[in-house]
Design an enzyme around this catalytic site. Sequence first.
Site, PDB file in Angstrom:
ATOM      1  N   LYS A  99       0.721  -1.110  -0.063  1.00 59.85           N
ATOM      2  CA  LYS A  99      -0.159  -0.174  -0.018  1.00 59.85           C
ATOM      3  C   LYS A  99       0.814   1.328  -0.070  1.00 59.85           C
ATOM      4  CE  LYS A  99      -3.918   0.045   2.447  1.00 59.85           C
ATOM      5  NZ  LYS A  99      -4.882  -0.380   3.501  1.00 59.85           N
TER       6      LYS A  99
ATOM      7  N   TYR B  45       7.653  -6.190  -1.634  1.00 61.56           N
ATOM      8  CA  TYR B  45       8.482  -5.085  -1.700  1.00 61.56           C
ATOM      9  C   TYR B  45       8.935  -4.688  -3.061  1.00 61.56           C
ATOM     10  CZ  TYR B  45      12.619  -2.190  -0.437  1.00 61.56           C
ATOM     11  OH  TYR B  45      13.465  -1.090   0.043  1.00 61.56           O
TER      12      TYR B  45
END
Length: 317
Positions: A97, A151
Amino acid sequence: MPHQYKPVSLVTGGAGFLGSHLTDRLLAEGHKVIAIDNLVTGNIINIEHLSGNPDYQFIRQDVTHYLFIPGRVDFVFHFASPASPIDYLELPIPTLKVGALGTHNALGLAKDKKARFLLASTSEVYGDPLVHPQKESYWGNVNPIGPRGVYDEAKRFAEAITMAYHRAHGVDTKIVRIFNTYGPRMRLRDGRVVPAFIGQALDGKPLTVFGDGSQTRSFCFVSDLIDGIFRLAMSDCHEPVNIGNPAEMTIRQFADEILRLTGSKSQIDFRPLPVDDPRVRQPDITQARAKLGWEPKVDLQEGMRKTIDYFAGRIKE
Ligand code: NAD
Ligand code: UDP
């Protein structure tokens, strides 16, 4: 004396390791700084020395929510994101997010304020690289559905939306691909190899080498990195630029170096290699040299001494 205008810089992730060092540099350059951080992996201790500074403001907020900042902003530095593999494995959805929604909000703010925007990207966009050393022109080898994908793909999306805001909206954007950086203000227990080995060596505990330790990394001291980032922010480069120290070593060699520098008698404890752990990593810094006149100045021994002194102080607390 006429009143001199101070540029206003907004730093997301400003209470983190790199965000707090960047803030110090910006203040030293005569900027005002607004830091935004939700403290998910940051630490208020990193910014304690700034309390009472009239040029500094701290806002505790999650950047995945709408950012309302009154007044002028000249630079947006988007550094908010969990960064240690342990942190982003524990926080997979917040990591996705902040890379996606957080970058969108930070870009929207930069567009609205007509500010320059700099994204803290990462060497992880190259994944487990098949090209070595890594040049910016390499597209990478990332497993999108592996545990590190949260990531790597968030940062790849962040780079894509940054270039889209540059091309579609004309925002003056920069992208730095940061390679492994270390120094004071890292969290002792964030799981990254530098604090892990120094903490273990100072405690007389075994150093946890993952795999057989033959994987390589190249470590950059934080003051060098911040100097490269500042130069990039002031440049007219819109393409990504690698910033890191090309001095590469195996993790096993790094463990021995930490034992030597700390004088520790700790043993080595070999543990399983994490899934998708990159086998090699070394920045090609030709672009940074040519376009920014930048190269690292602090060698491993000097940088590690400063870092070991910092952690020695924290371990006693
Ligand atoms: P860090 O964890 O010390 O700092 C990140 C900061 O972002 C923390 O203070 C955290 O609380 C904050 N944050 C995270 N999510 C947030 C959110 N949703 N809203 C507001 N704040 C939020 O890590 P760092 O090493 O300082 O990394 C900073 C940036 O640099 C990250 O974007 C990271 O991906 C990038 N980077 C760092 C390295 C490195 O070697 N240190 C390497 C490559 C890239
Ligand atoms: N590593 C290790 N022991 C540790 C922590 C990390 O051997 O206690 C290894 C890890 O497997 C990787 C390298 O050190 O190969 C660097 O790990 P780090 O978490 O610092 O960051 P990465 O470069 O993987 O993002």
